[in-house]
Motif scaffolding. Structure first.
Motif, PDB file in Angstrom:
ATOM      1  N   ILE A  70       1.168  -1.236  -0.090  1.00 39.84           N
ATOM      2  CA  ILE A  70      -0.044  -0.071   0.142  1.00 39.84           C
ATOM      3  C   ILE A  70       1.036   1.102   0.024  1.00 39.84           C
ATOM      4  N   TYR A 106      -3.966   1.011  -7.353  1.00 41.75           N
ATOM      5  CA  TYR A 106      -4.078  -0.494  -6.561  1.00 41.75           C
ATOM      6  C   TYR A 106      -5.248   0.143  -5.762  1.00 41.75           C
ATOM      7  N   ILE A 126      -6.700   3.021  -4.587  1.00 45.35           N
ATOM      8  CA  ILE A 126      -5.871   4.113  -4.955  1.00 45.35           C
ATOM      9  C   ILE A 126      -5.772   4.247  -6.391  1.00 45.35           C
ATOM     10  N   THR A 127      -6.438   6.180  -6.738  1.00 50.78           N
ATOM     11  CA  THR A 127      -6.129   5.964  -8.115  1.00 50.78           C
ATOM     12  C   THR A 127      -5.802   7.413  -8.065  1.00 50.78           C
ATOM     13  N   GLN A 135       0.500   3.992  -2.919  1.00 53.53           N
ATOM     14  CA  GLN A 135       0.527   5.264  -2.683  1.00 53.53           C
ATOM     15  C   GLN A 135       1.989   6.211  -3.165  1.00 53.53           C
ATOM     16  N   ALA A 174       1.735   6.501  -6.838  1.00 55.29           N
ATOM     17  CA  ALA A 174      -0.622   7.680  -6.764  1.00 55.29           C
ATOM     18  C   ALA A 174       0.478   8.492  -6.913  1.00 55.29           C
ATOM     19  N   ASP A 175       1.102   9.251  -5.594  1.00 54.33           N
ATOM     20  CA  ASP A 175       1.248  10.895  -5.587  1.00 54.33           C
ATOM     21  C   ASP A 175       2.492  11.046  -7.004  1.00 54.33           C
TER      22      ASP A 175
END
Length: 147
Positions: A62, A133, A136-137, A66, A69-70
């Motif tokens: 995760i 994930y 998480i987009t 993340q 994604a950032d």
């Protein structure tokens, strides 16, 4: 009797679960076939260690998702395409093209099936959503220009 399943057992549970079952079922069916072990102190300790390891690895996944994604959020991916006289593309820009561009620009391996984008058939700027994930987009922008 509490047992830990070593394999999936229909109507009882999945591999690695701690379940309660009758003594006869466990001793006469599950133990001889190797489907389960008794939940004694040593087995419970091993079970708890495996559960903690699973939680740790899931948290790591995760956190990595993340971070990806950032890094992706708000980025603009530039693509070039050939088009006719009125700006209409020969073909279209697909999720696979976007995936390849992300790999070359940001060095991130994103599966084309995780990219959702509307049909791109003209020059311009479009918004795409990437499912990094579960839950998480990241939103990116795809800019299509003339080759």
């Amino acid at each position: 009797m509490k047992i830990i399943l070593k394999e999936d057992v229909k109507n009882l549970g999945k591999k690695g679960e701690l379940v309660n079952t009758s003594d006869g079922y466990a001793r006469n069916y599950l133990f001889p076939r190797g489907y389960a072990v008794e939940a004694n102190a040593a087995a419970m300790n091993d079970f708890n260690n495996k559960e903690n390891a699973k939680k740790f690895h899931k948290e790591q996944e995760i956190q990595a998702a993340q971070a990806d994604a950032d890094m992706l959020s708000g980025k603009t991916i530039k693509l070039t395409a050939k088009a006719g006289a009125n700006g209409k593309l020969f073909g279209s820009v697909t999720a696979k093209d976007i995936s390849v561009a992300i790999k070359s620009e940001l060095n991130l391996d994103i599966d084309k099936r995780k990219i959702s984008v509307s049909e791109i058939k003209q020059f311009g700027s479009y918004e795409a959503e990437i499912k990094v994930y579960q839950g998480i987009t990241a939103k990116i922008f795809v800019q299509v220009t003339e080759a």
